[in-house]
Design a protein around this motif. Sequence first.
Motif, PDB file in Angstrom:
ATOM      1  N   ILE A   1       0.838  -1.209   0.000  1.00  0.00           N
ATOM      2  CA  ILE A   1       0.000   0.000   0.000  1.00  0.00           C
ATOM      3  C   ILE A   1       0.871   1.256   0.000  1.00  0.00           C
ATOM      4  O   ILE A   1       0.584   2.227  -0.719  1.00  0.00           O
ATOM      5  CB  ILE A   1      -0.943  -0.021   1.223  1.00  0.00           C
ATOM      6  N   LYS A   2       1.951   1.253   0.781  1.00  0.00           N
ATOM      7  CA  LYS A   2       2.838   2.417   0.827  1.00  0.00           C
ATOM      8  C   LYS A   2       3.485   2.668  -0.537  1.00  0.00           C
ATOM      9  O   LYS A   2       3.630   3.811  -0.969  1.00  0.00           O
ATOM     10  CB  LYS A   2       3.914   2.218   1.895  1.00  0.00           C
ATOM     11  N   ALA A   3       3.883   1.585  -1.224  1.00  0.00           N
ATOM     12  CA  ALA A   3       4.488   1.745  -2.547  1.00  0.00           C
ATOM     13  C   ALA A   3       3.472   2.264  -3.558  1.00  0.00           C
ATOM     14  O   ALA A   3       3.780   3.137  -4.387  1.00  0.00           O
ATOM     15  CB  ALA A   3       5.068   0.411  -3.010  1.00  0.00           C
ATOM     16  N   LEU A   4       2.242   1.740  -3.505  1.00  0.00           N
ATOM     17  CA  LEU A   4       1.215   2.188  -4.449  1.00  0.00           C
ATOM     18  C   LEU A   4       0.809   3.631  -4.186  1.00  0.00           C
ATOM     19  O   LEU A   4       0.487   4.374  -5.117  1.00  0.00           O
ATOM     20  CB  LEU A   4      -0.012   1.265  -4.360  1.00  0.00           C
ATOM     21  N   ASP A   5       0.813   4.048  -2.918  1.00  0.00           N
ATOM     22  CA  ASP A   5       0.487   5.444  -2.595  1.00  0.00           C
ATOM     23  C   ASP A   5       1.471   6.417  -3.235  1.00  0.00           C
ATOM     24  O   ASP A   5       1.110   7.559  -3.554  1.00  0.00           O
ATOM     25  CB  ASP A   5       0.476   5.648  -1.079  1.00  0.00           C
ATOM     26  N   LEU A   6       2.719   5.968  -3.415  1.00  0.00           N
ATOM     27  CA  LEU A   6       3.747   6.817  -4.036  1.00  0.00           C
ATOM     28  C   LEU A   6       3.835   6.601  -5.544  1.00  0.00           C
ATOM     29  O   LEU A   6       4.737   7.113  -6.198  1.00  0.00           O
ATOM     30  CB  LEU A   6       5.113   6.524  -3.405  1.00  0.00           C
ATOM     31  N   ASN A   7       2.873   5.821  -6.102  1.00  0.00           N
ATOM     32  CA  ASN A   7       2.835   5.534  -7.550  1.00  0.00           C
ATOM     33  C   ASN A   7       4.109   4.855  -8.044  1.00  0.00           C
ATOM     34  O   ASN A   7       4.557   5.116  -9.162  1.00  0.00           O
ATOM     35  CB  ASN A   7       2.599   6.815  -8.357  1.00  0.00           C
ATOM     36  N   LEU A   8       4.690   4.012  -7.213  1.00  0.00           N
ATOM     37  CA  LEU A   8       5.893   3.293  -7.622  1.00  0.00           C
ATOM     38  C   LEU A   8       5.508   2.001  -8.341  1.00  0.00           C
ATOM     39  O   LEU A   8       4.636   1.270  -7.869  1.00  0.00           O
ATOM     40  CB  LEU A   8       6.754   2.950  -6.395  1.00  0.00           C
ATOM     41  N   PRO A   9       6.122   1.709  -9.487  1.00  0.00           N
ATOM     42  CA  PRO A   9       5.858   0.429 -10.151  1.00  0.00           C
ATOM     43  C   PRO A   9       6.361  -0.732  -9.302  1.00  0.00           C
ATOM     44  O   PRO A   9       7.415  -0.644  -8.675  1.00  0.00           O
ATOM     45  CB  PRO A   9       6.622   0.546 -11.473  1.00  0.00           C
ATOM     46  N   VAL A  10       5.589  -1.818  -9.282  1.00  0.00           N
ATOM     47  CA  VAL A  10       5.888  -2.965  -8.428  1.00  0.00           C
ATOM     48  C   VAL A  10       6.281  -4.157  -9.286  1.00  0.00           C
ATOM     49  O   VAL A  10       5.542  -4.561 -10.184  1.00  0.00           O
ATOM     50  CB  VAL A  10       4.673  -3.318  -7.551  1.00  0.00           C
ATOM     51  N   GLN A  11       7.465  -4.698  -9.033  1.00  0.00           N
ATOM     52  CA  GLN A  11       7.925  -5.915  -9.695  1.00  0.00           C
ATOM     53  C   GLN A  11       7.809  -7.047  -8.674  1.00  0.00           C
ATOM     54  O   GLN A  11       8.471  -7.046  -7.646  1.00  0.00           O
ATOM     55  CB  GLN A  11       9.379  -5.759 -10.134  1.00  0.00           C
ATOM     56  N   VAL A  12       6.928  -8.023  -8.929  1.00  0.00           N
ATOM     57  CA  VAL A  12       6.661  -9.099  -7.974  1.00  0.00           C
ATOM     58  C   VAL A  12       7.652 -10.239  -8.205  1.00  0.00           C
ATOM     59  O   VAL A  12       7.828 -10.697  -9.338  1.00  0.00           O
ATOM     60  CB  VAL A  12       5.217  -9.607  -8.092  1.00  0.00           C
TER      61      VAL A  12
END
Length: 607
Positions: free
Chosen positions: A115-126
């Motif tokens: 959630i913290k990463a998405l709040d900062l609009n950071l792309p997520v590599q799983v």
Amino acid sequence: MRRDDIRNVAIIAHVDHGKTTLVDEMLKQSGTFRENQQVAERVMDSNDLERERGITILAKNTAIMYHGTKINIIDTPGHADFSGEVERVLKMADGVLLLIDAFEGPMPQTRFVLIKALDLNLPVQVVINKVDRSDARVDEVVNETLELLIDCGADAGQLDTPFLYASARRGTASDQPDEQGADMRPLLDAIVKYVPAPEVDADGPAQALISTIDYSDYVGRIGIGKIERGTLCAGMSVVRTTYGKDGVSQPIRLTGLFTFDGLKRVPAQTVSAGDICALCGIEDLSIGDTVNDPVAPEPLHFVTIGEPTVQMSFSVNDGPYAGREGQYVTSRHLRARLMRELNTDVSLRVMDTDSPDTFQVSGRGELHLSILIETMRRQGYEFQVGKPEILTREIDGRMCEPMERVVADVPAAHVGAVIEKLGRRRGLLESMTGADRVRLRFLVPSRGLFGYRNEFLTDTHGEGIMSAVFERYEPMKGDIPHRQVGALTAFEDGEATSYGLFGAQERGTLLITPGSAVYAGMIVGVNARPGDISVNVCKKKHVTNTRNSSAAEESLRLVSVKPLTLEECLEFVDDDELVEVTPKNLRMRKRVLSQEQRLKLSARKKA
């Protein structure tokens, strides 16, 4: 402009999902170490407590070169109590690697950091890690992760991210779930391809946001952060600004400028926008400050750090043995040390109280505060701490308390005991899945977890795994019993004897060994029943001139004594008790040492 030669990536995950081991392999396979160089496991966990406990406590920076691209890597803690470290370092990253265990799947801290990463609009590599486990359930974990991304509000671009499958321990990665892979190149290629290069204004006035503070005995305070604009040069004059506060500092000369290369900090003459650097020369620099060129003193907004949920009292040791073992024992020393901790720990709060010898310290959880206590005692501080307490809030006219989302993986045979115990502690069971090993999801008040972790391990015969993370505030849930047993307290000052302990062990479980120094009011054992009992552990056997063969030859057998750890002490103590912390010993004691005075106070309360 885009800095295509740089990638800034943070590695985030739940505790024990393999972040630090993955960073180890990335460093090794990028050529950071010599072929014959001896490298310890979890090389990024350089702190003594980190190596002892096997967890990451502090976020750390490193960097590798891969096919002409510099990859700045930020290794973050996985435990929920250190989530403040994660929140602040995400400001340095342009993308994140989200590691998920191939067996455990998404856990509470996974949701929090995502959630913290998405709040900062950071792309997520799983990255699905530990795919080589015999009990790995890769397809199910992929589906659970996609559901988590949707629940957390990921957009179409973030949902379209490719999944990677890795074994950090073996040092392999692959983009196919049924392929083992030969090395880490697929992961490094994915970072270069899918983590965006920083977009910066390279020609504007210099501007750097400080996200981490370090300290060196040689150069003083060191600020670590990302350069958002322009170029910093060693020796140039800069000013310090803080978002939300008026005023600009006097011009200060940068005495040192460093970039990261593997595990080393390399001196640099210039560092351009988009890179992560360390700078020194600014004595009053703090986390969240902005270092600017004097021609354009513009502060940058820093992330809003979540508020603490637990508080404890730190006070000067006033026990009979005060000052015997510690180097720093006065309130002045204690206050200065706590205030110094505020400079590097953004999740901590310290408040003065009515007493000049007592301070209220607030943090994210028991572990967060216990790590601070353990660090201070190793540095020579001697003090006392009280029972952990929750921090309440008034919301819409109602008193509310912090709630935690708890996930417990337990053998099926022990499910009933866990549900019963957490039910007594006002826990709400939300879901239950699995067959042989059952995953239970609860919503539990934070105060309901005080003292429960040891009970949980006992109830599950050491096979259970439990984790919790702060969820939200809800109205108070009512009374929760803290401790079902009493304490055995020493009757007098002296040295514990085998004879005295032999007589006391019938009352409950002993916490001290023969020869231990005790004083009246000190807790020496756990009573098997509710209520406190005063015992004489210093009693000696009277010597007579009559030899009794049956008694004199009898060896006094003491049951095994297990001294409590710091966390166990904090979980055990009640409102009327304290934990005495010194560099050499941990002692639990009553606030009022005299048994007579304790009885009088108890009688007044009942009256």
